[in-house]
Design an enzyme around this catalytic site. Structure first.
Site, short mmCIF file in Angstrom:
data_model
loop_
_atom_site.label_atom_id
_atom_site.label_comp_id
_atom_site.label_asym_id
_atom_site.label_seq_id
_atom_site.Cartn_x
_atom_site.Cartn_y
_atom_site.Cartn_z
CB ILE A 13 -0.96 0.03 1.20
CG1 ILE A 13 -0.18 -0.09 2.51
CG2 ILE A 13 -2.02 -1.03 1.09
CD1 ILE A 13 -1.04 0.10 3.73
N GLY A 14 2.18 1.12 0.02
CA GLY A 14 3.03 2.30 -0.06
C GLY A 14 3.82 2.62 1.19
CE LYS A 15 4.80 -2.09 5.26
NZ LYS A 15 4.06 -2.79 4.19
CE LYS A 37 10.12 -3.86 3.40
NZ LYS A 37 8.89 -3.37 4.02
CD GLU A 122 8.95 0.02 4.61
OE1 GLU A 122 8.25 -0.66 3.84
OE2 GLU A 122 9.92 0.72 4.22
CB VAL A 124 7.55 -7.01 6.60
CG1 VAL A 124 7.31 -7.90 7.79
CG2 VAL A 124 7.46 -7.80 5.30
N GLY A 125 4.54 -6.10 5.32
CA GLY A 125 3.15 -6.48 5.16
C GLY A 125 2.22 -5.59 5.96
#
Length: 225
Positions: A13-15, A37, A122, A124-125
């Site tokens: 979705i754009g994280k 990440k 950040e 994940v998912g």
């Protein structure tokens, strides 16, 4: 501690777009930034030209860092080839991801950051996506105890997904700094409309990031100073 966890109301979705945009905006504002990440699935080998389009490469670019084995390992130590939830992707490679190891790595990275550095972690998912065989992304977030920036898309159904994630965070006493609506290409509704609807019900600050646009300057305070 100047650290923030970037969580998603869903997958793809754009994280990373939001994390990279926030990284660039903070740096332009004169702040040091470390964008991490720690876990990523669907990652091509470093030697593959497609690696330049990976989430890790995008975060390194936002920090003006080169893509090298060292910078990649320092940003995303757990990388899996299959585009699956991390627990499934790890199993395909005969590997195992443990929540305790992941949380310890994050704490060490945050503690080692230079004074005054804003650390962005950040996820994940989506918030409730499986992370390990036993834990979800929410368990990771709670283990770190960081305030959270929740990223939503603007696709049809995004309002419900975002509000469900907000209620989940509230139920688990996670500090929510803001919700960011990241524009979904081809969505039938402008992201500003989605953001306004989320804001009416979420009881939280809502920001909007358009594809091709930057992170709003008025939203930089989402990262504790």
């Amino acid at each position: 501690m100047s650290a923030l966890f970037v969580a998603g109301a869903g997958t793809e979705i754009g994280k990373t777009y939001v994390t990279a945009a926030l990284t660039r905006a903070l740096r332009q504002d004169g702040r040091r930034v470390l964008a991490l990440k720690p876990v990523a699935s669907g990652v091509p080998p470093l030697a593959d030209p497609d690696f330049a389009e990976s989430d890790t490469a995008r975060l390194l670019a936002a920090q003006d860092l080169p893509v090298t084995p060292e910078t990649v390992a320092a940003t995303t130590p757990w990388r899996f080839a299959a585009p699956l939830a991390p627990d499934l992707a790890a199993a395909r490679e005969g590997r195992r991801l443990a929540l305790d190891d992941l949380a310890a790595w994050c704490r060490t990275a945050i503690a080692a950051a230079a004074p005054g550095t804003a650390v962005l972690v950040e996820g994940v998912g989506g918030l409730m996506s499986p992370l390990t065989a036993e834990a979800t992304g929410l368990a990771w977030l709670k283990a770190l105890g960081l305030p959270t920036l929740l990223v939503s898309g603007s696709y049809l159904g995004a309002i419900s997904h975002a509000l469900t994630a907000v209620e989940t965070l509230r139920h688990h006493a996670v500090a929510l700094r803001a919700v960011v609506v990241s524009e979904t290409p081809g969505a039938p509704t402008p992201p500003e409309t989605v953001a306004e609807a989320i804001g009416r019900h979420a009881g939280a600050r809502v920001l909007c990031v358009r594809r091709g646009g930057g992170f709003p300057a008025e939203g930089l305070s989402v990262v504790p100073g």
